[in-house]
Design a protein around this motif. Structure first.
Motif, PDB file in Angstrom:
ATOM      1  N   ILE A   1     -20.739 -34.543 -38.778  1.00 34.28           N
ATOM      2  CA  ILE A   1     -21.580 -35.576 -38.175  1.00 34.28           C
ATOM      3  C   ILE A   1     -21.836 -36.719 -39.159  1.00 34.28           C
ATOM      4  CG2 ILE A   1     -23.877 -36.062 -37.221  1.00 34.28           C
ATOM      5  CD1 ILE A   1     -23.938 -33.159 -36.224  1.00 34.28           C
ATOM      6  N   ASP A   2     -22.004 -36.367 -40.443  1.00 36.08           N
ATOM      7  CA  ASP A   2     -22.528 -37.323 -41.412  1.00 36.08           C
ATOM      8  C   ASP A   2     -21.550 -38.422 -41.813  1.00 36.08           C
ATOM      9  OD1 ASP A   2     -24.727 -35.720 -41.309  1.00 36.08           O
ATOM     10  OD2 ASP A   2     -24.439 -34.802 -43.275  1.00 36.08           O
ATOM     11  N   SER A   3     -20.302 -38.077 -42.123  1.00 35.63           N
ATOM     12  CA  SER A   3     -19.392 -39.072 -42.705  1.00 35.63           C
ATOM     13  C   SER A   3     -19.060 -40.222 -41.757  1.00 35.63           C
ATOM     14  CB  SER A   3     -18.127 -38.405 -43.233  1.00 35.63           C
ATOM     15  OG  SER A   3     -17.416 -37.755 -42.211  1.00 35.63           O
ATOM     16  N   PRO A   4     -18.888 -40.001 -40.431  1.00 36.55           N
ATOM     17  CA  PRO A   4     -18.699 -41.167 -39.559  1.00 36.55           C
ATOM     18  C   PRO A   4     -19.922 -42.078 -39.529  1.00 36.55           C
ATOM     19  CG  PRO A   4     -17.960 -39.163 -38.458  1.00 36.55           C
ATOM     20  CD  PRO A   4     -18.707 -38.741 -39.689  1.00 36.55           C
ATOM     21  N   VAL A   5     -21.118 -41.488 -39.589  1.00 41.16           N
ATOM     22  CA  VAL A   5     -22.344 -42.290 -39.576  1.00 41.16           C
ATOM     23  C   VAL A   5     -22.457 -43.106 -40.865  1.00 41.16           C
ATOM     24  CG1 VAL A   5     -24.874 -42.211 -39.539  1.00 41.16           C
ATOM     25  CG2 VAL A   5     -23.556 -40.733 -38.007  1.00 41.16           C
ATOM     26  N   SER A   6     -22.132 -42.486 -41.999  1.00 38.70           N
ATOM     27  CA  SER A   6     -22.201 -43.231 -43.260  1.00 38.70           C
ATOM     28  C   SER A   6     -21.187 -44.370 -43.269  1.00 38.70           C
ATOM     29  CB  SER A   6     -21.969 -42.291 -44.447  1.00 38.70           C
ATOM     30  OG  SER A   6     -20.636 -41.811 -44.475  1.00 38.70           O
ATOM     31  N   SER A   7     -20.012 -44.147 -42.670  1.00 39.80           N
ATOM     32  CA  SER A   7     -19.002 -45.207 -42.585  1.00 39.80           C
ATOM     33  C   SER A   7     -19.523 -46.365 -41.745  1.00 39.80           C
ATOM     34  CB  SER A   7     -17.711 -44.652 -41.982  1.00 39.80           C
ATOM     35  OG  SER A   7     -17.171 -43.623 -42.778  1.00 39.80           O
ATOM     36  N   TYR A   8     -20.129 -46.035 -40.605  1.00 37.99           N
ATOM     37  CA  TYR A   8     -20.706 -47.061 -39.737  1.00 37.99           C
ATOM     38  C   TYR A   8     -21.792 -47.854 -40.464  1.00 37.99           C
ATOM     39  CZ  TYR A   8     -24.272 -48.684 -36.421  1.00 37.99           C
ATOM     40  OH  TYR A   8     -25.235 -49.419 -35.777  1.00 37.99           O
ATOM     41  N   MET A   9     -22.661 -47.146 -41.178  1.00 37.68           N
ATOM     42  CA  MET A   9     -23.801 -47.816 -41.810  1.00 37.68           C
ATOM     43  C   MET A   9     -23.373 -48.741 -42.940  1.00 37.68           C
ATOM     44  SD  MET A   9     -26.809 -44.948 -41.777  1.00 37.68           S
ATOM     45  CE  MET A   9     -27.978 -46.115 -42.480  1.00 37.68           C
ATOM     46  N   ILE A  10     -22.345 -48.355 -43.684  1.00 32.58           N
ATOM     47  CA  ILE A  10     -21.903 -49.233 -44.769  1.00 32.58           C
ATOM     48  C   ILE A  10     -21.077 -50.384 -44.205  1.00 32.58           C
ATOM     49  CG2 ILE A  10     -19.681 -48.301 -45.554  1.00 32.58           C
ATOM     50  CD1 ILE A  10     -22.809 -48.917 -47.728  1.00 32.58           C
ATOM     51  N   ALA A  11     -20.357 -50.151 -43.104  1.00 31.05           N
ATOM     52  CA  ALA A  11     -19.649 -51.248 -42.438  1.00 31.05           C
ATOM     53  C   ALA A  11     -20.641 -52.279 -41.915  1.00 31.05           C
ATOM     54  CB  ALA A  11     -18.778 -50.710 -41.308  1.00 31.05           C
ATOM     55  N   LYS A  12     -21.806 -51.805 -41.501  1.00 30.32           N
ATOM     56  CA  LYS A  12     -22.847 -52.708 -40.996  1.00 30.32           C
ATOM     57  C   LYS A  12     -23.322 -53.675 -42.072  1.00 30.32           C
ATOM     58  CE  LYS A  12     -27.158 -52.594 -38.325  1.00 30.32           C
ATOM     59  NZ  LYS A  12     -28.165 -51.733 -37.669  1.00 30.32           N
ATOM     60  N   ARG A  13     -23.120 -53.315 -43.327  1.00 34.53           N
ATOM     61  CA  ARG A  13     -23.470 -54.212 -44.428  1.00 34.53           C
ATOM     62  C   ARG A  13     -22.307 -55.132 -44.785  1.00 34.53           C
ATOM     63  NH1 ARG A  13     -27.649 -55.269 -43.526  1.00 34.53           N
ATOM     64  NH2 ARG A  13     -27.809 -56.343 -45.532  1.00 34.53           N
ATOM     65  N   GLY A  14     -21.311 -55.219 -43.905  1.00 35.30           N
ATOM     66  CA  GLY A  14     -20.214 -56.150 -44.096  1.00 35.30           C
ATOM     67  C   GLY A  14     -19.045 -55.606 -44.881  1.00 35.30           C
ATOM     68  N   VAL A  15     -18.992 -54.276 -45.090  1.00 32.98           N
ATOM     69  CA  VAL A  15     -17.939 -53.681 -45.919  1.00 32.98           C
ATOM     70  C   VAL A  15     -16.749 -53.260 -45.054  1.00 32.98           C
ATOM     71  CG1 VAL A  15     -17.362 -51.814 -47.524  1.00 32.98           C
ATOM     72  CG2 VAL A  15     -19.637 -52.873 -47.603  1.00 32.98           C
ATOM     73  N   GLN A  16     -15.568 -53.733 -45.420  1.00 35.93           N
ATOM     74  CA  GLN A  16     -14.320 -53.324 -44.772  1.00 35.93           C
ATOM     75  C   GLN A  16     -13.905 -51.978 -45.358  1.00 35.93           C
ATOM     76  OE1 GLN A  16     -12.582 -55.695 -42.565  1.00 35.93           O
ATOM     77  NE2 GLN A  16     -11.572 -53.811 -41.886  1.00 35.93           N
ATOM     78  N   LEU A  17     -13.515 -51.029 -44.490  1.00 38.61           N
ATOM     79  CA  LEU A  17     -13.273 -49.670 -44.946  1.00 38.61           C
ATOM     80  C   LEU A  17     -11.816 -49.240 -44.854  1.00 38.61           C
ATOM     81  CD1 LEU A  17     -16.330 -47.822 -43.351  1.00 38.61           C
ATOM     82  CD2 LEU A  17     -16.071 -48.548 -45.718  1.00 38.61           C
ATOM     83  N   GLU A  18     -11.428 -48.399 -45.815  1.00 37.62           N
ATOM     84  CA  GLU A  18     -10.225 -47.586 -45.747  1.00 37.62           C
ATOM     85  C   GLU A  18     -10.713 -46.142 -45.729  1.00 37.62           C
ATOM     86  OE1 GLU A  18      -7.495 -49.218 -45.476  1.00 37.62           O
ATOM     87  OE2 GLU A  18      -7.985 -51.182 -46.321  1.00 37.62           O
ATOM     88  N   MET A  19     -10.097 -45.286 -44.913  1.00 37.62           N
ATOM     89  CA  MET A  19     -10.584 -43.922 -44.764  1.00 37.62           C
ATOM     90  C   MET A  19      -9.668 -42.936 -45.489  1.00 37.62           C
ATOM     91  SD  MET A  19     -12.934 -45.110 -42.818  1.00 37.62           S
ATOM     92  CE  MET A  19     -13.865 -43.716 -42.215  1.00 37.62           C
ATOM     93  N   ILE A  20     -10.282 -41.920 -46.104  1.00 36.89           N
ATOM     94  CA  ILE A  20      -9.525 -40.860 -46.746  1.00 36.89           C
ATOM     95  C   ILE A  20     -10.008 -39.514 -46.214  1.00 36.89           C
ATOM     96  CG2 ILE A  20     -11.076 -40.736 -48.755  1.00 36.89           C
ATOM     97  CD1 ILE A  20      -8.583 -40.106 -50.469  1.00 36.89           C
ATOM     98  N   HIS A  21      -9.053 -38.660 -45.873  1.00 35.50           N
ATOM     99  CA  HIS A  21      -9.385 -37.338 -45.331  1.00 35.50           C
ATOM    100  C   HIS A  21      -8.550 -36.287 -46.054  1.00 35.50           C
ATOM    101  CE1 HIS A  21     -10.341 -34.108 -42.581  1.00 35.50           C
ATOM    102  NE2 HIS A  21      -9.056 -33.911 -42.360  1.00 35.50           N
ATOM    103  N   PHE A  22      -9.157 -35.126 -46.314  1.00 36.20           N
ATOM    104  CA  PHE A  22      -8.484 -34.045 -47.030  1.00 36.20           C
ATOM    105  C   PHE A  22      -8.193 -32.904 -46.061  1.00 36.20           C
ATOM    106  CE2 PHE A  22     -11.151 -36.448 -49.911  1.00 36.20           C
ATOM    107  CZ  PHE A  22     -10.246 -36.768 -50.922  1.00 36.20           C
TER     108      PHE A  22
END
Length: 392
Positions: free
Chosen positions: A189-210
């Protein structure tokens, strides 16, 4: 005149000399999000971005929904422009909002006169249009404190605009103005929410999954890609880098104490994410860690995992309750996918009694039994990159 979309700016209006660069980026983001719904004329005036259809075939509903999820817009509404005369404004309100006025019992008119050359003041215009609407809809009662419907009038440079109440939009800052970061995406649940919240601050994201096959299934992989896809309406197109993690976890299990399994695993994740970030010229890492939520998220454990990085680790959920995180997950549409029962690599080889107060020095000693450089190199060499786009 054609119906248009009015996008009200949020924090962008607080910017100083670089405000125009924020507005230009926001308009570029809106243009990219709305292009599949037709051709649009997009421009900015007086703390508002106008999204105007350039052809009759434009999909207003689709463009409106897309704009509502663009970071940098705090409120949004559909409006109908008209000539700047009280009669034209009344006629427009009567026809454009007639259905809504017929459906309520009380209303008020609220005007904003940005064009000071308009001959009537805001209060005068509201009173005149309100009186005319009351005559046209005699069942209505004027209620200036708690109306069922507010009719909004904005008199601006080019035209007057009539609309109903605006809806809340995504808020935040335009995507791309906060730099680039690599976000660690698990299946929880947590990592998608953290991605959304930091994107909301204008940050473009690249995702990494193990991924740790055969301990993690193909369904777990599909789940993560689905989560990434569900983030694209907010974050735009995403690249998901899938890193094979099986060899690393098996080596940790063979050569390290059980109570340090999770800590050393997290250190490898941070190393690999840091290496990817450097390669992609990103400036930070993003995690879904939450202080005290699990054993690997105590202050001491966070210090141990962060010890191997060379850049800032952003943790937007660090002080949030689980209920707050779940509420956001439901809002952004990732919750139902996150709770699907497919294990990710974080649940593989979970120790029975994980270390909660580790030291950096002791962890380094246990980790010395591993070929850290070789394990990381092979993982990065065998990575896979998948591009994820918004659904049409």
């Amino acid at each position: 005149m054609h119906e248009i979309i009015l996008c009200k700016l949020g924090e962008v209006v607080l910017k100083g000399l670089n405000r125009r660069s924020f507005e230009m980026k926001l308009m570029s983001n809106i243009r990219r999000r709305t292009q599949r719904f037709g051709k649009w004329k997009i421009y900015s005036r007086q703390s508002t971005i106008y999204v105007e259809p350039a052809e009759d075939t434009c999909d207003m509903a689709g463009a409106y929904a897309a704009c509502k999820q663009v970071f940098g817009i705090i409120a949004i509404t559909r409006a109908l422009p008209c000539e700047k005369s009280k009669e034209a404004i009344f006629d427009t309100a009567k026809t454009y909002l007639g259905g809504a006025l017929n459906a309520v019992k009380s209303f008020k008119v609220e005007s904003k006169r940005a064009d000071k050359s308009f001959p009537m003041g805001s209060i005068q215009l509201s009173q005149w249009v309100g009186g005319a609407l009351h005559d046209a809809f005699p069942h209505l009662k004027v209620d200036v404190h708690h109306p069922e419907l507010t009719v909004y009038i904005e008199v601006r440079e080019d035209a007057a605009y009539v609309h109903g109440p605006a809806e809340a939009a995504a808020g935040g800052l335009p995507l791309g103005m906060g730099g680039h970061a690599v976000s660690l995406l698990s299946g929880g649940i947590d990592s998608p929410v953290s991605s959304y919240m930091i994107a909301k601050r204008g940050v473009q994201l690249e995702m990494i999954h193990f991924a740790s096959p055969p301990y993690t299934s193909e369904l777990a992989r599909e789940k993560v890609l689905r989560l990434a896809q569900e983030l694209t309406p907010w974050c735009g197109r995403l690249a998901v880098f899938i890193i094979p993690f099986t060899e690393i976890q098996e080596e940790i299990r063979r050569k390290c104490p059980e109570d340090y399994f999770t800590l050393i695993m997290r250190r490898f994740m941070m190393r690999l994410a840091n290496e990817l970030a450097l390669e992609l010229r990103c400036r930070a890492l993003v995690t879904g860690e939450n202080l005290g939520q699990v054993a690997s998220q105590t202050m001491q454990a966070l210090a141990v995992s962060e010890d191997v990085t060379t850049m800032p680790v952003l943790r937007p959920l660090i002080g949030m309750d689980k209920e707050e995180i779940v509420k956001i997950a439901r809002h952004i549409g990732t919750f139902d996918t996150s709770i699907l029962p497919y294990e990710d690599c974080c649940t593989v080889f979970t120790p029975r009694h994980p270390k909660t107060k580790p030291s950096v020095e002791e962890t380094r000693e246990y980790e010395a039994a591993l070929d850290v450089e070789g394990l990381c190199r092979r993982a990065m060499e065998n990575r896979e990159m998948i591009r994820v786009k918004p659904e049409v």
